[in-house]
Design an enzyme around this catalytic site. Sequence first.
Site, PDB file in Angstrom:
ATOM      1  CD  GLU A   1      10.654  13.473  10.213  1.00 16.85           C
ATOM      2  OE1 GLU A   1       9.552  12.983  10.516  1.00 16.85           O
ATOM      3  OE2 GLU A   1      11.519  12.865   9.574  1.00 16.85           O
TER       4      GLU A   1
ATOM      5  CE  LYS B   1      -1.505   2.956   2.717  1.00 12.60           C
ATOM      6  NZ  LYS B   1      -1.508   4.189   1.891  1.00 12.60           N
TER       7      LYS B   1
ATOM      8  CD  GLU C   1      14.183   1.314   8.460  1.00 11.52           C
ATOM      9  OE1 GLU C   1      14.749   2.369   8.791  1.00 11.52           O
ATOM     10  OE2 GLU C   1      14.692   0.197   8.588  1.00 11.52           O
TER      11      GLU C   1
ATOM     12  CB  CYS D   1      13.700   9.589   6.595  1.00 10.91           C
ATOM     13  SG  CYS D   1      14.585   8.530   5.462  1.00 10.91           S
TER      14      CYS D   1
ATOM     15  N   GLY E   1       7.557   5.450   7.471  1.00 10.37           N
ATOM     16  CA  GLY E   1       6.689   6.626   7.564  1.00 10.37           C
ATOM     17  C   GLY E   1       6.951   7.360   8.859  1.00 10.37           C
ATOM     18  CB  SER E   2       4.955   9.890  10.590  1.00 12.97           C
ATOM     19  OG  SER E   2       3.736   9.184  10.681  1.00 12.97           O
TER      20      SER E   2
ATOM     21  CB  VAL F   1       1.683   6.189  11.111  1.00 13.15           C
ATOM     22  CG1 VAL F   1       1.086   4.914  10.530  1.00 13.15           C
ATOM     23  CG2 VAL F   1       0.802   7.384  10.752  1.00 13.15           C
ATOM     24  N   GLY F   2       3.913   4.861  13.063  1.00 11.18           N
ATOM     25  CA  GLY F   2       4.698   3.693  13.476  1.00 11.18           C
ATOM     26  C   GLY F   2       4.297   3.200  14.864  1.00 11.18           C
TER      27      GLY F   2
HETATM   28  P1  NAD Z   1       2.925   8.768   7.164  1.00 11.34           P
HETATM   29  O1  NAD Z   1       3.259   8.037   8.412  1.00 11.34           O
HETATM   30  O2  NAD Z   1       1.867   9.787   7.235  1.00 11.34           O
HETATM   31  O3  NAD Z   1       2.473   7.742   6.031  1.00 11.34           O
HETATM   32  C1  NAD Z   1       3.283   6.648   5.634  1.00 11.34           C
HETATM   33  C2  NAD Z   1       2.388   5.565   5.070  1.00 11.34           C
HETATM   34  O4  NAD Z   1       1.571   5.059   6.124  1.00 11.34           O
HETATM   35  C3  NAD Z   1       1.438   6.037   3.970  1.00 11.34           C
HETATM   36  O5  NAD Z   1       1.287   5.015   3.019  1.00 11.34           O
HETATM   37  C4  NAD Z   1       0.155   6.249   4.742  1.00 11.34           C
HETATM   38  O6  NAD Z   1      -1.005   6.170   3.934  1.00 11.34           O
HETATM   39  C5  NAD Z   1       0.207   5.106   5.719  1.00 11.34           C
HETATM   40  N1  NAD Z   1      -0.605   5.286   6.932  1.00 11.34           N
HETATM   41  C6  NAD Z   1      -1.032   6.432   7.495  1.00 11.34           C
HETATM   42  N2  NAD Z   1      -1.782   6.163   8.593  1.00 11.34           N
HETATM   43  C7  NAD Z   1      -1.810   4.820   8.714  1.00 11.34           C
HETATM   44  C8  NAD Z   1      -2.410   3.921   9.664  1.00 11.34           C
HETATM   45  N3  NAD Z   1      -3.140   4.362  10.683  1.00 11.34           N
HETATM   46  N4  NAD Z   1      -2.208   2.603   9.484  1.00 11.34           N
HETATM   47  C9  NAD Z   1      -1.465   2.127   8.463  1.00 11.34           C
HETATM   48  N5  NAD Z   1      -0.894   2.926   7.541  1.00 11.34           N
HETATM   49  C10 NAD Z   1      -1.055   4.255   7.667  1.00 11.34           C
HETATM   50  O7  NAD Z   1       4.284   9.376   6.603  1.00 11.34           O
HETATM   51  P2  NAD Z   1       4.505  10.227   5.285  1.00 11.34           P
HETATM   52  O8  NAD Z   1       4.022  11.612   5.538  1.00 11.34           O
HETATM   53  O9  NAD Z   1       3.995   9.499   4.095  1.00 11.34           O
HETATM   54  O10 NAD Z   1       6.104  10.205   5.196  1.00 11.34           O
HETATM   55  C11 NAD Z   1       6.895  11.068   5.910  1.00 11.34           C
HETATM   56  C12 NAD Z   1       7.473  10.373   7.130  1.00 11.34           C
HETATM   57  O11 NAD Z   1       8.147   9.196   6.741  1.00 11.34           O
HETATM   58  C13 NAD Z   1       8.501  11.203   7.832  1.00 11.34           C
HETATM   59  O12 NAD Z   1       8.321  11.101   9.224  1.00 11.34           O
HETATM   60  C14 NAD Z   1       9.818  10.561   7.430  1.00 11.34           C
HETATM   61  O13 NAD Z   1      10.887  10.746   8.321  1.00 11.34           O
HETATM   62  C15 NAD Z   1       9.428   9.147   7.334  1.00 11.34           C
HETATM   63  N6  NAD Z   1      10.370   8.415   6.491  1.00 11.34           N
HETATM   64  C16 NAD Z   1      11.244   7.569   7.111  1.00 11.34           C
HETATM   65  C17 NAD Z   1      12.169   6.869   6.361  1.00 11.34           C
HETATM   66  C18 NAD Z   1      13.135   5.912   7.025  1.00 11.34           C
HETATM   67  O14 NAD Z   1      13.627   5.033   6.349  1.00 11.34           O
HETATM   68  N7  NAD Z   1      13.426   6.057   8.304  1.00 11.34           N
HETATM   69  C19 NAD Z   1      12.190   7.019   4.976  1.00 11.34           C
HETATM   70  C20 NAD Z   1      11.294   7.889   4.384  1.00 11.34           C
HETATM   71  C21 NAD Z   1      10.371   8.575   5.163  1.00 11.34           C
END
Ligand code: NAD
Length: 495
Positions: A385, A175, A250, A284, A228-229, A232-233
């Site tokens: 961040e 996804k 990550e 990130c 992702g963030s 959410v993680g």
């Molecule tokens: P996000 O957490 O908003 O979304 C990431 C993904 O998770 C998207 O596909 C989103 O639709 C999905 N998502 C959102 N809510 C969810 C839920 N409740 N359950 C399951 N999935 C859900 O992050 P973003 O805005 O897309 O990306 C930016 C963030 O990602 C920043 O915090 C950045 O640091 C991080 N990031 C980390 C790395 C790494 O490797 N450490 C790499 C790239 C980005």
Amino acid sequence: MAEKFLNLVGGKWVPAKSGEFFENRNPANWEELIGLFPKSGPEDVDAAVGAAKEAFRSWRLVPAPKRAEIIVRAGEILRARKEELARDMTREMGKVIAETRGDVQEAIDCAYFAAGEGRRLYGDTTPSELPDKMALSIRCPIGVAALITPWNFPMAIPSWKAFPALVAGNTIVLKPATETPLSSYHLFRVLEEAGMPPGVVNLVTGGGSSCGQPLAEHRDVGVVSFTGSSAVGKLLAQATGQSLKRLSLELGGKNAQVVMDDADIDLAIEGALWGAFGTTGQRCTATSRLILHRPIAAEFTRRLVAAAGQIAIGNGLDAGVQMGPTVSEKQRQTVHDYVEIGRKEGAKLLLGGASLTEGPHANGWFHQPTIFGDVTPGMRIAQEEIFGPVLSILTVDSFEEAIAVLNDTVYGLSSSIYTRDVNRAMRAIRDIEAGITYINGPTIGAEVHLPFGGVKETGNGHREASHTVLDIFTEWKSVYIDYSGRLQRAQIDNY
Ligand code: NAD
């Protein structure tokens, strides 16, 4: 009429069961509608996971070198189409074409590296403590892998997850972020064309809570790999904790570049510009904090601000443009909010601080490169961040203070120090709390054959890329083969 794209479920391209779609627009020109993508929900997720579960029965039995051959073919197709894929990625995500070429290249590198694992997937053989007995450990696939990805590396991050997961024998459901579904669509077309059997790779597009969450929580998913963030993680950690399924996270970063008084200053300025404003600061690993040794701080800041003020901002497909827009209205608003927070906290705005809304920037989510001086470690702009083109400058009096300030954050992804003193460099490698440390290079620039990930709230201990990614996508099995023909009791019969 905009093109309608579909989900890939069990080898068929299908719409969401609801029949609904969401829009994907160009962040450099929101009048350009790139396409409509399925607004998937739990029932679509269920179908995709079901297909992946069924396909796992045969995929796990395909020899790993044969699975890897398909990934090599995918790498070759990506290489042949690199330019068109990069152009589409700039259209949907906004980063400049040189960087989207790099994003596709990362996927290609990952394909070749992951495919090499098809002929390794090494386990151990080890002596048994008993006679006529053999002992070994082997890697086994887990089953259905759920891959949930952000928008900032629209092809590289899905590839980092998909290729090793597949070589290891898992089937996948991806996804992608709603901001960048087109690049994932392209990737899955490539995988299909490379010869993936039906059901081995499945794609569902849709929102985080409506599609991502049911995917992560699905009882037939054995491993969740999320980038992702941190917010959410943490939600996913709670949800998957209930079922004890494997979860790799990550997450965010608050990366810093340190510049000591003995550094090559020209090199450090170049590094800071690339680290802070490359990808519009939306990496990130982006340099969000610059920690300057006081003797060089004033002059360094003056030159950096002058250089950052020259960055050409615009549509990433246009020649000469060095920085594209932020990915969305929401992201630009976040940047704007942090600029206000910085001002209110008493930091000194040295450059930028505003959205660009006129002329060539009128229809995009553009924001000026922004630099704050007089930032202190406790300020929110030094701790949180931002994920945009905002750099906070902190000044320190010693090497020890620089490391302490660098470590003073809940995150621990990337880090950098510019110094020509080898002893300082070695101490920095030892003392910095981060998953990645660069000496005399910016905080960005990871390569696919080294472990990627961070400490503290950047993750939960896993490392993508390298061979370490296999620890995310495989289970260890220990095997004992007794050819003595009698019962041999370990720890008892031999003592
Ligand atoms: P996000 O957490 O908003 O979304 C990431 C993904 O998770 C998207 O596909 C989103 O639709 C999905 N998502 C959102 N809510 C969810 C839920 N409740 N359950 C399951 N999935 C859900 O992050 P973003 O805005 O897309 O990306 C930016 C963030 O990602 C920043 O915090 C950045 O640091 C991080 N990031 C980390 C790395 C790494 O490797 N450490 C790499 C790239 C980005």
